[in-house]
Scaffold this active site. Structure first.
Site, PDB file in Angstrom:
ATOM      1  N   ILE A 281      -8.070   5.663   0.223  1.00 37.63           N
ATOM      2  CA  ILE A 281      -7.557   6.516   1.306  1.00 37.63           C
ATOM      3  C   ILE A 281      -6.067   6.738   1.048  1.00 37.63           C
ATOM      4  O   ILE A 281      -5.302   5.775   0.947  1.00 37.63           O
ATOM      5  CB  ILE A 281      -7.752   5.833   2.674  1.00 37.63           C
ATOM      6  CG1 ILE A 281      -9.243   5.510   2.876  1.00 37.63           C
ATOM      7  CG2 ILE A 281      -7.229   6.718   3.795  1.00 37.63           C
ATOM      8  CD1 ILE A 281     -10.156   6.709   2.823  1.00 37.63           C
TER       9      ILE A 281
ATOM     10  N   ARG B 156       0.853  -1.194   0.000  1.00 42.01           N
ATOM     11  CA  ARG B 156       0.000   0.000   0.000  1.00 42.01           C
ATOM     12  C   ARG B 156       0.893   1.250   0.000  1.00 42.01           C
ATOM     13  O   ARG B 156       0.604   2.231  -0.684  1.00 42.01           O
ATOM     14  CB  ARG B 156      -0.891  -0.008   1.252  1.00 42.01           C
ATOM     15  CG  ARG B 156      -1.899   1.119   1.326  1.00 42.01           C
ATOM     16  CD  ARG B 156      -3.037   0.924   0.344  1.00 42.01           C
ATOM     17  NE  ARG B 156      -3.945   2.072   0.356  1.00 42.01           N
ATOM     18  CZ  ARG B 156      -5.246   1.978   0.140  1.00 42.01           C
ATOM     19  NH1 ARG B 156      -5.796   0.800  -0.106  1.00 42.01           N
ATOM     20  NH2 ARG B 156      -6.007   3.053   0.148  1.00 42.01           N
TER      21      ARG B 156
ATOM     22  N   ASN C  86     -11.531  17.072  -0.546  1.00 43.85           N
ATOM     23  CA  ASN C  86     -12.364  15.907  -0.846  1.00 43.85           C
ATOM     24  C   ASN C  86     -13.828  16.301  -0.761  1.00 43.85           C
ATOM     25  O   ASN C  86     -14.196  17.204  -0.009  1.00 43.85           O
ATOM     26  CB  ASN C  86     -12.081  14.791   0.164  1.00 43.85           C
ATOM     27  CG  ASN C  86     -12.884  13.517  -0.146  1.00 43.85           C
ATOM     28  OD1 ASN C  86     -12.900  13.042  -1.268  1.00 43.85           O
ATOM     29  ND2 ASN C  86     -13.565  12.996   0.863  1.00 43.85           N
TER      30      ASN C  86
ATOM     31  N   GLY D  69      -7.221  10.946   8.660  1.00 40.72           N
ATOM     32  CA  GLY D  69      -8.330  10.036   8.996  1.00 40.72           C
ATOM     33  C   GLY D  69      -9.165   9.755   7.762  1.00 40.72           C
ATOM     34  O   GLY D  69      -8.800  10.136   6.652  1.00 40.72           O
TER      35      GLY D  69
ATOM     36  N   HIS E 113     -17.628  14.614  -0.022  1.00 44.95           N
ATOM     37  CA  HIS E 113     -18.243  13.412   0.545  1.00 44.95           C
ATOM     38  C   HIS E 113     -19.759  13.581   0.521  1.00 44.95           C
ATOM     39  O   HIS E 113     -20.261  14.632   0.924  1.00 44.95           O
ATOM     40  CB  HIS E 113     -17.744  13.204   1.979  1.00 44.95           C
ATOM     41  CG  HIS E 113     -18.318  11.997   2.646  1.00 44.95           C
ATOM     42  ND1 HIS E 113     -17.920  10.719   2.342  1.00 44.95           N
ATOM     43  CD2 HIS E 113     -19.295  11.876   3.574  1.00 44.95           C
ATOM     44  CE1 HIS E 113     -18.629   9.855   3.055  1.00 44.95           C
ATOM     45  NE2 HIS E 113     -19.461  10.533   3.814  1.00 44.95           N
TER      46      HIS E 113
ATOM     47  N   ASP F 179      -7.318  14.860   5.862  1.00 37.08           N
ATOM     48  CA  ASP F 179      -6.252  14.699   6.870  1.00 37.08           C
ATOM     49  C   ASP F 179      -5.981  13.196   6.982  1.00 37.08           C
ATOM     50  O   ASP F 179      -6.393  12.424   6.118  1.00 37.08           O
ATOM     51  CB  ASP F 179      -6.649  15.349   8.214  1.00 37.08           C
ATOM     52  CG  ASP F 179      -7.809  14.635   8.899  1.00 37.08           C
ATOM     53  OD1 ASP F 179      -8.263  15.133   9.935  1.00 37.08           O
ATOM     54  OD2 ASP F 179      -8.255  13.576   8.374  1.00 37.08           O
TER      55      ASP F 179
ATOM     56  N   ASP G 264     -12.383  10.809   6.010  1.00 41.05           N
ATOM     57  CA  ASP G 264     -13.449  11.836   5.978  1.00 41.05           C
ATOM     58  C   ASP G 264     -13.494  12.643   7.274  1.00 41.05           C
ATOM     59  O   ASP G 264     -14.568  13.055   7.716  1.00 41.05           O
ATOM     60  CB  ASP G 264     -14.812  11.167   5.726  1.00 41.05           C
ATOM     61  CG  ASP G 264     -14.852  10.441   4.383  1.00 41.05           C
ATOM     62  OD1 ASP G 264     -15.506   9.385   4.302  1.00 41.05           O
ATOM     63  OD2 ASP G 264     -14.203  10.918   3.435  1.00 41.05           O
TER      64      ASP G 264
HETATM   65  C1  GRF Z   1     -19.656  11.674  -5.326  1.00 38.35           C
HETATM   66  O1  GRF Z   1     -20.940  11.804  -4.746  1.00 38.35           O
HETATM   67  C2  GRF Z   1     -18.612  11.593  -4.249  1.00 38.35           C
HETATM   68  O2  GRF Z   1     -18.903  12.386  -3.107  1.00 38.35           O
HETATM   69  C3  GRF Z   1     -18.702  10.136  -3.884  1.00 38.35           C
HETATM   70  O3  GRF Z   1     -18.862   9.449  -5.099  1.00 38.35           O
HETATM   71  C4  GRF Z   1     -19.489  10.341  -6.019  1.00 38.35           C
HETATM   72  C5  GRF Z   1     -18.572  10.460  -7.211  1.00 38.35           C
HETATM   73  O4  GRF Z   1     -19.326  10.944  -8.245  1.00 38.35           O
HETATM   74  N1  GRF Z   1     -17.506   9.705  -3.196  1.00 38.35           N
HETATM   75  P1  GRF Z   1     -18.592  11.344  -9.632  1.00 38.35           P
HETATM   76  O5  GRF Z   1     -17.572  10.249  -9.927  1.00 38.35           O
HETATM   77  O6  GRF Z   1     -17.936  12.679  -9.418  1.00 38.35           O
HETATM   78  O7  GRF Z   1     -19.718  11.388 -10.621  1.00 38.35           O
END
Ligand code: GRF
Length: 202
Positions: A94, A67, A109, A145, A111, A143, A147
């Site tokens: 990650i 990794r 990022n 962690g 989420h 960071d 998310d």
């Molecule tokens: C997004 O909602 C992101 O937050 C999540 O996966 C989705 C990716 O969508 N991790 P895309 O590949 O940008 O269409």
């Protein structure tokens, strides 16, 4: 400002950034995407990058002995494009210690949930299963962690009784794309400071 975007799937967040930069121009937006990377081949996000004439790279975990070696290879591939900001838009890996040492404080990022609720790879499904009445999306700095980094902005999306995961995720993505475009532009144009858990955009 130079952006490298990391994707793992459809790349609609990447597309939203590409479209906005095309619409207003990179000077007005304050940034341009200089390369797109992925952790797997053949995803639509890479096709979108190629259609936009951007350099792409793929670094698969299974191609590396460990990794850590994958993390080093990813960091090298990103560093080759000399980014000011790295945008993880649906990147489903990650990043590790080396990547964060080299780009920490400059990795954003997005989420699809209201962190700290529902972190991890199934934020949409988890909010739905929990019976939450609202969810949404969070744009944050990465960071060490999962998310857990300092939150930059959030958008709220109502959960409807008839929602299933994909319907809800599509509605979240509508908000998410706009939020990411707005936040990345402001970070690029105005500069920012991270003070503990607070992000101050000048
Ligand atoms: C997004 O909602 C992101 O937050 C999540 O996966 C989705 C990716 O969508 N991790 P895309 O590949 O940008 O269409």
């Amino acid at each position: 400002k130079r952006l490298v975007v990391l994707v793992s799937g459809s790349g609609t967040n990447l597309q939203a950034l590409l479209d906005e930069i095309d619409r207003v121009g990179r000077e007005a937006y304050g940034a341009e995407i200089v390369a797109v990377g992925a952790d797997r081949d053949g995803v639509e996000g890479l096709a979108r990058a190629e259609r936009a004439g951007l350099p792409t790279f793929v670094r698969k975990v299974r191609d590396h002995a460990s990794r850590e070696e994958w993390d080093h290879a990813l960091a090298e591939a990103v560093a080759a494009h000399d980014p000011d900001l790295v945008v993880s838009a649906g990147f489903m890996k990650i990043v590790g210690k080396e990547f964060l040492a080299r780009f920490g404080g400059r990795v954003v990022n997005t989420h699809p949930a209201l962190l700290p609720s529902f972190p991890g790879a199934h934020g949409v499904r988890d909010a739905l299963a929990y019976g939450a009445r609202v969810t949404g999306c969070t744009v944050h700095f990465v960071d060490d962690g999962v998310d857990t980094g300092p939150i930059i902005a959030q958008g709220v999306v109502e959960i409807r009784d008839e929602d299933d995961e994909s319907a809800l995720h599509e509605r979240i993505k509508d908000v998410e794309r706009r939020l990411l475009v707005e936040v990345v532009g402001r970070l690029a144009r105005n500069g920012y400071r991270i003070e503990g858990r607070k992000v101050v955009i000048q």
